[in-house]
Motif scaffolding. Structure first.
Motif, PDB file in Angstrom:
ATOM      1  N   ILE A   1     -15.988 -50.477 115.203  1.00 45.66           N
ATOM      2  CA  ILE A   1     -16.008 -50.827 116.630  1.00 45.66           C
ATOM      3  C   ILE A   1     -15.859 -52.353 116.739  1.00 45.66           C
ATOM      4  N   PRO A   2     -14.786 -52.827 117.357  1.00 45.52           N
ATOM      5  CA  PRO A   2     -14.637 -54.276 117.512  1.00 45.52           C
ATOM      6  C   PRO A   2     -15.770 -54.833 118.381  1.00 45.52           C
ATOM      7  N   CYS A   3     -16.309 -55.973 117.997  1.00 47.10           N
ATOM      8  CA  CYS A   3     -17.415 -56.576 118.738  1.00 47.10           C
ATOM      9  C   CYS A   3     -16.963 -57.929 119.291  1.00 47.10           C
ATOM     10  N   TYR A   4     -17.234 -58.142 120.579  1.00 44.40           N
ATOM     11  CA  TYR A   4     -16.806 -59.356 121.284  1.00 44.40           C
ATOM     12  C   TYR A   4     -18.028 -60.132 121.755  1.00 44.40           C
ATOM     13  N   MET A   5     -17.978 -61.448 121.567  1.00 45.38           N
ATOM     14  CA  MET A   5     -19.127 -62.299 121.923  1.00 45.38           C
ATOM     15  C   MET A   5     -18.621 -63.739 121.985  1.00 45.38           C
ATOM     16  N   SER A   6     -19.496 -64.655 122.359  1.00 45.42           N
ATOM     17  CA  SER A   6     -19.090 -66.066 122.346  1.00 45.42           C
ATOM     18  C   SER A   6     -18.963 -66.549 120.902  1.00 45.42           C
ATOM     19  N   ASP A   7     -18.267 -67.654 120.740  1.00 39.85           N
ATOM     20  CA  ASP A   7     -18.140 -68.249 119.412  1.00 39.85           C
ATOM     21  C   ASP A   7     -19.524 -68.628 118.873  1.00 39.85           C
ATOM     22  N   GLY A   8     -20.378 -69.165 119.751  1.00 35.82           N
ATOM     23  CA  GLY A   8     -21.725 -69.556 119.337  1.00 35.82           C
ATOM     24  C   GLY A   8     -22.561 -68.371 118.877  1.00 35.82           C
ATOM     25  N   THR A   9     -22.454 -67.266 119.596  1.00 37.28           N
ATOM     26  CA  THR A   9     -23.182 -66.050 119.194  1.00 37.28           C
ATOM     27  C   THR A   9     -22.649 -65.541 117.859  1.00 37.28           C
ATOM     28  N   ARG A  10     -21.338 -65.563 117.716  1.00 33.55           N
ATOM     29  CA  ARG A  10     -20.727 -65.071 116.467  1.00 33.55           C
ATOM     30  C   ARG A  10     -21.191 -65.911 115.277  1.00 33.55           C
ATOM     31  N   ASN A  11     -21.252 -67.207 115.444  1.00 36.19           N
ATOM     32  CA  ASN A  11     -21.753 -68.071 114.364  1.00 36.19           C
ATOM     33  C   ASN A  11     -23.222 -67.785 114.075  1.00 36.19           C
ATOM     34  N   ALA A  12     -24.010 -67.649 115.150  1.00 38.29           N
ATOM     35  CA  ALA A  12     -25.445 -67.404 114.976  1.00 38.29           C
ATOM     36  C   ALA A  12     -25.701 -66.097 114.238  1.00 38.29           C
ATOM     37  N   LEU A  13     -24.796 -65.139 114.410  1.00 38.11           N
ATOM     38  CA  LEU A  13     -24.939 -63.845 113.726  1.00 38.11           C
ATOM     39  C   LEU A  13     -24.298 -63.854 112.336  1.00 38.11           C
ATOM     40  N   GLY A  14     -23.704 -64.981 111.953  1.00 35.09           N
ATOM     41  CA  GLY A  14     -23.075 -65.091 110.630  1.00 35.09           C
ATOM     42  C   GLY A  14     -21.829 -64.239 110.491  1.00 35.09           C
ATOM     43  N   LEU A  15     -21.088 -64.077 111.616  1.00 35.71           N
ATOM     44  CA  LEU A  15     -19.936 -63.166 111.597  1.00 35.71           C
ATOM     45  C   LEU A  15     -18.603 -63.878 111.816  1.00 35.71           C
ATOM     46  N   ALA A  16     -18.593 -65.217 111.635  1.00 34.11           N
ATOM     47  CA  ALA A  16     -17.393 -65.997 111.967  1.00 34.11           C
ATOM     48  C   ALA A  16     -16.145 -65.519 111.228  1.00 34.11           C
ATOM     49  N   SER A  17     -16.331 -64.977 110.026  1.00 34.15           N
ATOM     50  CA  SER A  17     -15.133 -64.569 109.273  1.00 34.15           C
ATOM     51  C   SER A  17     -14.915 -63.057 109.283  1.00 34.15           C
ATOM     52  N   HIS A  18     -15.693 -62.318 110.067  1.00 32.84           N
ATOM     53  CA  HIS A  18     -15.508 -60.863 110.087  1.00 32.84           C
ATOM     54  C   HIS A  18     -14.281 -60.508 110.936  1.00 32.84           C
ATOM     55  N   PRO A  19     -13.352 -59.704 110.387  1.00 32.20           N
ATOM     56  CA  PRO A  19     -12.107 -59.439 111.123  1.00 32.20           C
ATOM     57  C   PRO A  19     -12.297 -58.676 112.440  1.00 32.20           C
ATOM     58  N   LEU A  20     -13.402 -57.968 112.614  1.00 39.25           N
ATOM     59  CA  LEU A  20     -13.596 -57.208 113.853  1.00 39.25           C
ATOM     60  C   LEU A  20     -14.573 -57.887 114.819  1.00 39.25           C
ATOM     61  N   ALA A  21     -15.074 -59.061 114.439  1.00 37.58           N
ATOM     62  CA  ALA A  21     -15.967 -59.809 115.334  1.00 37.58           C
ATOM     63  C   ALA A  21     -15.138 -60.874 116.050  1.00 37.58           C
ATOM     64  N   HIS A  22     -14.892 -60.642 117.332  1.00 35.91           N
ATOM     65  CA  HIS A  22     -13.977 -61.503 118.087  1.00 35.91           C
ATOM     66  C   HIS A  22     -14.745 -62.457 118.992  1.00 35.91           C
ATOM     67  N   ALA A  23     -14.264 -63.690 119.035  1.00 36.10           N
ATOM     68  CA  ALA A  23     -14.873 -64.673 119.945  1.00 36.10           C
ATOM     69  C   ALA A  23     -14.158 -64.619 121.290  1.00 36.10           C
ATOM     70  N   MET A  24     -14.952 -64.629 122.351  1.00 43.74           N
ATOM     71  CA  MET A  24     -14.408 -64.687 123.704  1.00 43.74           C
ATOM     72  C   MET A  24     -14.662 -66.079 124.266  1.00 43.74           C
ATOM     73  N   THR A  25     -13.823 -66.450 125.219  1.00 45.97           N
ATOM     74  CA  THR A  25     -13.981 -67.745 125.886  1.00 45.97           C
ATOM     75  C   THR A  25     -14.457 -67.503 127.313  1.00 45.97           C
ATOM     76  N   GLU A  26     -15.396 -68.354 127.787  1.00 42.93           N
ATOM     77  CA  GLU A  26     -15.915 -68.170 129.136  1.00 42.93           C
ATOM     78  C   GLU A  26     -14.796 -68.349 130.157  1.00 42.93           C
ATOM     79  N   ASN A  27     -14.872 -67.547 131.202  1.00 42.35           N
ATOM     80  CA  ASN A  27     -13.922 -67.592 132.329  1.00 42.35           C
ATOM     81  C   ASN A  27     -12.490 -67.209 131.934  1.00 42.35           C
ATOM     82  N   VAL A  28     -12.334 -66.554 130.790  1.00 41.07           N
ATOM     83  CA  VAL A  28     -11.023 -66.029 130.389  1.00 41.07           C
ATOM     84  C   VAL A  28     -11.123 -64.504 130.343  1.00 41.07           C
ATOM     85  N   LEU A  29     -10.181 -63.832 131.006  1.00 38.40           N
ATOM     86  CA  LEU A  29     -10.209 -62.366 131.073  1.00 38.40           C
ATOM     87  C   LEU A  29      -9.729 -61.762 129.753  1.00 38.40           C
TER      88      LEU A  29
END
Ligand SMILES: [Zn+2]
Ligand SMILES: [Zn+2]
Length: 246
Positions: free
Chosen positions: A70-98
């Motif tokens: 299941i692809p997981c979407y979150m902020s870049d900061g959350t992704r780093n905090a979870l230690g998932l920056a290099s996981h191929p299914l952990a995607h960073a979203m940008t605020e105010n971008v659809l």
């Protein structure tokens, strides 16, 4: 579209927007087996999981979701905090971008919480219209147009919190933390009043504190204010989340 509430407290949060064909998971703070059950073990219909921030009650089971593809979407900061920056299914979203996820559109916005980069979400789908999801935030700096359904934190009421500190049930330090990281009943009312509710079908109050809230009075107070269908979230609930009641 149905809203399925699988958890809504500091013990674990997880919500599904599910129409039987495609589902969007919001938060992964509960055991994955409960998610599997909620979609009748058809996890391929879960298009993605969106995660507000890294705290365990929202993100504890993220690795299990990723393992289930299941692809997981979150902020870049959350992704780093979870230690998932290099996981191929952990995607960073940008605020105010659809972001398009299946037929869901997800627009993240900044919230105010003691986490790395917390987000709230404006979610759009033809069946449920525009859904506001805001949790773990002590206020909201934005207002939103065209809302049809709302999930909003209603964590504590100031007088109950104060009484618990007076009685020695809660340390004053924890009160200070709560007030700078969670949405009170009073702030929840202000947020709702600041927004156009004319097209809103449901208001769901989420993430109530165990000791500092009163579910009956919160439900009644928000219903009296808004004249909408107001529900206090409890795990196991399913709510009709169509754009209109029909
Ligand atoms: Zn939380
Ligand atoms: Zn939190």
């Amino acid at each position: 579209m149905e809203l399925k509430i699988l958890g809504s407290s500091s013990k674990g949060n997880c919500y599904l927007l599910d129409n039987g064909k495609e589902a969007l998971m919001i938060e992964c703070g509960i055991a994955f087996k409960n998610v599997q059950k909620a979609v009748d073990f058809d996890i391929t219909r879960i298009k993605a999981c969106i995660i507000s921030h890294e705290h365990g009650d929202h993100a504890k089971h993220v690795k299990r979701c990723l393992d289930a593809m299941i692809p997981c979407y979150m902020s870049d900061g959350t992704r780093n905090a979870l230690g998932l920056a290099s996981h191929p299914l952990a995607h960073a979203m940008t605020e105010n971008v659809l972001h398009k996820i299946g037929n869901f559109g997800v627009l993240p916005f900044d919230t105010e919480h003691d986490a790395a980069q917390p987000f709230g979400f404006l979610i759009a789908h033809p069946e449920c219209g525009t859904v506001l999801f805001a949790t773990d935030t002590y206020y909201l700096q934005y207002t939103f147009d065209g809302l049809n359904n709302i999930l909003i934190e209603c964590n504590y009421r100031q007088d109950i919190l104060d009484a618990n500190v007076e009685a020695g049930l809660i340390p004053a330090k924890l009160r200070a933390r709560t007030m700078k990281s969670h949405c009170s009943f009073e702030t929840c009312k202000e947020i709702l009043q600041a927004n156009d509710l004319s097209e809103v079908h449901n208001i769901v109050l989420i993430h109530l504190s165990d000791g500092n809230s009163n579910a009956v009075e919160f439900q009644q107070g928000i219903a009296d204010l808004t004249h909408k269908i107001v529900t206090v979230a409890r795990s196991g609930m399913t709510i009709n989340f169509n754009k209109s009641p029909f």
